[in-house]
Design an enzyme around this catalytic site. Structure first.
Site, PDB file in Angstrom:
ATOM      1  N   GLN A  34       0.810  -1.217   0.000  1.00 36.92           N
ATOM      2  CA  GLN A  34       0.000   0.000   0.000  1.00 36.92           C
ATOM      3  C   GLN A  34       0.844   1.268   0.000  1.00 36.92           C
ATOM      4  O   GLN A  34       2.041   1.236   0.258  1.00 36.92           O
ATOM      5  CB  GLN A  34      -0.908   0.002   1.236  1.00 36.92           C
ATOM      6  N   HIS A  49      -7.981   4.331  19.858  1.00 39.29           N
ATOM      7  CA  HIS A  49      -7.208   3.223  20.432  1.00 39.29           C
ATOM      8  C   HIS A  49      -7.666   2.860  21.842  1.00 39.29           C
ATOM      9  O   HIS A  49      -7.714   1.688  22.196  1.00 39.29           O
ATOM     10  CB  HIS A  49      -5.704   3.546  20.398  1.00 39.29           C
ATOM     11  N   ASP A  74       0.669   0.698  13.915  1.00 41.14           N
ATOM     12  CA  ASP A  74       1.130   1.951  14.531  1.00 41.14           C
ATOM     13  C   ASP A  74       1.396   1.779  16.030  1.00 41.14           C
ATOM     14  O   ASP A  74       1.981   2.642  16.673  1.00 41.14           O
ATOM     15  CB  ASP A  74       0.136   3.095  14.273  1.00 41.14           C
ATOM     16  N   GLU A  84       0.775  -7.958  11.984  1.00 37.71           N
ATOM     17  CA  GLU A  84       0.621  -6.836  11.045  1.00 37.71           C
ATOM     18  C   GLU A  84       1.142  -7.262   9.669  1.00 37.71           C
ATOM     19  O   GLU A  84       2.200  -7.884   9.570  1.00 37.71           O
ATOM     20  CB  GLU A  84       1.407  -5.626  11.604  1.00 37.71           C
ATOM     21  N   ASP A 131      -0.051 -11.787   6.977  1.00 37.11           N
ATOM     22  CA  ASP A 131      -1.486 -11.618   6.849  1.00 37.11           C
ATOM     23  C   ASP A 131      -2.169 -12.390   7.990  1.00 37.11           C
ATOM     24  O   ASP A 131      -1.903 -13.576   8.185  1.00 37.11           O
ATOM     25  CB  ASP A 131      -1.846 -12.145   5.459  1.00 37.11           C
ATOM     26  N   ASP A 137      -7.728  -4.257  14.518  1.00 42.64           N
ATOM     27  CA  ASP A 137      -7.461  -2.844  14.228  1.00 42.64           C
ATOM     28  C   ASP A 137      -7.041  -2.757  12.762  1.00 42.64           C
ATOM     29  O   ASP A 137      -5.884  -2.493  12.443  1.00 42.64           O
ATOM     30  CB  ASP A 137      -6.345  -2.337  15.154  1.00 42.64           C
ATOM     31  N   SER A 138      -7.999  -2.989  11.899  1.00 46.41           N
ATOM     32  CA  SER A 138      -7.701  -3.122  10.471  1.00 46.41           C
ATOM     33  C   SER A 138      -7.980  -1.837   9.708  1.00 46.41           C
ATOM     34  O   SER A 138      -8.578  -0.903  10.229  1.00 46.41           O
ATOM     35  CB  SER A 138      -8.593  -4.213   9.884  1.00 46.41           C
ATOM     36  N   ASP A 169      -9.980  -0.354   6.187  1.00 45.19           N
ATOM     37  CA  ASP A 169     -11.321  -0.638   5.650  1.00 45.19           C
ATOM     38  C   ASP A 169     -11.284  -1.959   4.875  1.00 45.19           C
ATOM     39  O   ASP A 169     -10.228  -2.360   4.379  1.00 45.19           O
ATOM     40  CB  ASP A 169     -11.767   0.479   4.692  1.00 45.19           C
TER      41      ASP A 169
HETATM   42  N1  AG3 Z   1      -7.647   1.646  11.963  1.00 41.03           N
HETATM   43  C1  AG3 Z   1      -8.209   2.460  10.972  1.00 41.03           C
HETATM   44  C2  AG3 Z   1      -9.697   2.540  10.949  1.00 41.03           C
HETATM   45  C3  AG3 Z   1     -10.190   2.745   9.565  1.00 41.03           C
HETATM   46  C4  AG3 Z   1     -10.115   4.157   9.082  1.00 41.03           C
HETATM   47  N2  AG3 Z   1     -10.825   4.268   7.830  1.00 41.03           N
HETATM   48  C5  AG3 Z   1     -10.902   5.345   7.069  1.00 41.03           C
HETATM   49  N3  AG3 Z   1     -10.372   6.468   7.411  1.00 41.03           N
HETATM   50  N4  AG3 Z   1     -11.550   5.257   5.942  1.00 41.03           N
HETATM   51  C6  AG3 Z   1      -6.289   1.257  11.795  1.00 41.03           C
HETATM   52  C7  AG3 Z   1      -5.260   2.241  12.206  1.00 41.03           C
HETATM   53  C8  AG3 Z   1      -5.305   2.688  13.608  1.00 41.03           C
HETATM   54  N5  AG3 Z   1      -4.470   1.942  14.458  1.00 41.03           N
END
Ligand code: AG3
Length: 270
Positions: free
Chosen positions: A30, A61, A85, A103, A134, A152-153, A155
């Site tokens: 990504q 968090h 993160d 992660e 994965d 904590d993914s 989208d």
């Molecule tokens: N959590 C991100 C939540 C999704 C955010 N989506 C968006 N902005 N479209 C993962 C990272 C935080 N530790």
């Protein structure tokens, strides 16, 4: 003027002025960016989607981590899916647990360590064991059991899509102890109701107790949702809460489930 725009749905987005680019690179998986904005401070974006900002990452968090850990009451082992993160790991460590963090992208961990230190040292803590792979594949061959699993993914697009599948929720259920608890971030009830529908119906297929709660996250365009699946304990009831936090406490725990009344109104779920 350099700007950053994320469209959260096909019709609504958020635009930030970029004061300074701190990091930008394309990893194997990504686009990884860290930049500064006058209002939000440092911002981490993956594939053009805001993941965390200095201003409000603690809300996300703390709520994603302490709600299931406090409701469980005596967790010892926590699996974090994603969370490169280190924000969830930072919060989980406050409960004296051992953390397994799976992660996908090492580039995210390094970008955060070097440019946006959210983890407060958690990513280098001896109680946090990081595996870069994965999480779907990890769970397939995992023989360990956990007290709490936190997803904590990003989208559910591309690589993260399988983290919202029935097969994934089944594996998570099977990898939890008999009183285990599962939580996943489940998108914006206003801008991504389909994400919430998918998470809620998937988790409901395997867990006997399923609840939705919400929190306000300004950098995610307002209200954000979380789906919790539990094998035994009521997720709405904190059994242990005395950890140092900025936002989360016993009252906010209850408020988060009460505010999910809006999810009922907007999305018809809960
Ligand atoms: N959590 C991100 C939540 C999704 C955010 N989506 C968006 N902005 N479209 C993962 C990272 C935080 N530790």
């Amino acid at each position: 003027m350099l700007t950053f725009t994320e469209f959260m749905s096909g019709s609504v987005g958020i635009t930030l002025k970029v004061a300074k680019v701190l990091y930008a690179s394309k990893s194997r998986y990504q686009q990884v960016e860290v930049f500064e904005n006058e209002t939000f401070g440092k911002v981490l974006a993956l594939d053009g989607k805001i993941q965390a900002s200095e201003l409000d990452e603690f809300i996300y968090h703390e709520m994603l981590t302490h709600v299931p850990l406090a409701a469980h009451g005596s967790p010892k082992s926590v699996l974090i899916v994603g969370g490169g993160d280190g924000g969830c790991a930072r919060e989980a460590l406050k409960h004296g647990v051992s953390v397994k963090l799976v992660e996908l992208d090492e580039v995210v961990v390094n970008a955060c360590k070097n440019h946006f230190r959210i983890d407060d040292g958690a990513l280098d803590d001896a109680n946090v064991d990081i595996t870069f792979m994965d999480a779907f594949t990890f769970l397939k061959s995992c023989e360990e059991r956990f007290d709490v699993i936190i997803v904590d993914s990003t989208d559910p697009i591309g690589e993260a899509e399988k983290l919202f599948s029935d097969a994934f929720y089944r594996m998570a259920f099977e990898r939890l102890n008999d009183d285990g608890m599962f939580v996943t971030q489940s998108g914006s009830p206003v801008h991504q109701p389909d994400v919430l529908h998918r998470a809620f119906s998937g988790v409901s297929k395997f867990f006997p107790i399923v609840r939705i709660y919400v929190a306000p996250i300004p950098s995610y365009l307002g209200l954000w949702s979380f789906v919790v699946g539990s094998k035994r304990y009521e997720p709405e009831t904190p059994r242990e809460v005395s950890v140092p936090t900025k936002f989360y406490d016993g009252e906010m725990h209850a408020v988060a489930f009460k505010l999910a009344k809006l999810v009922k109104i907007f999305v018809g779920l809960g």
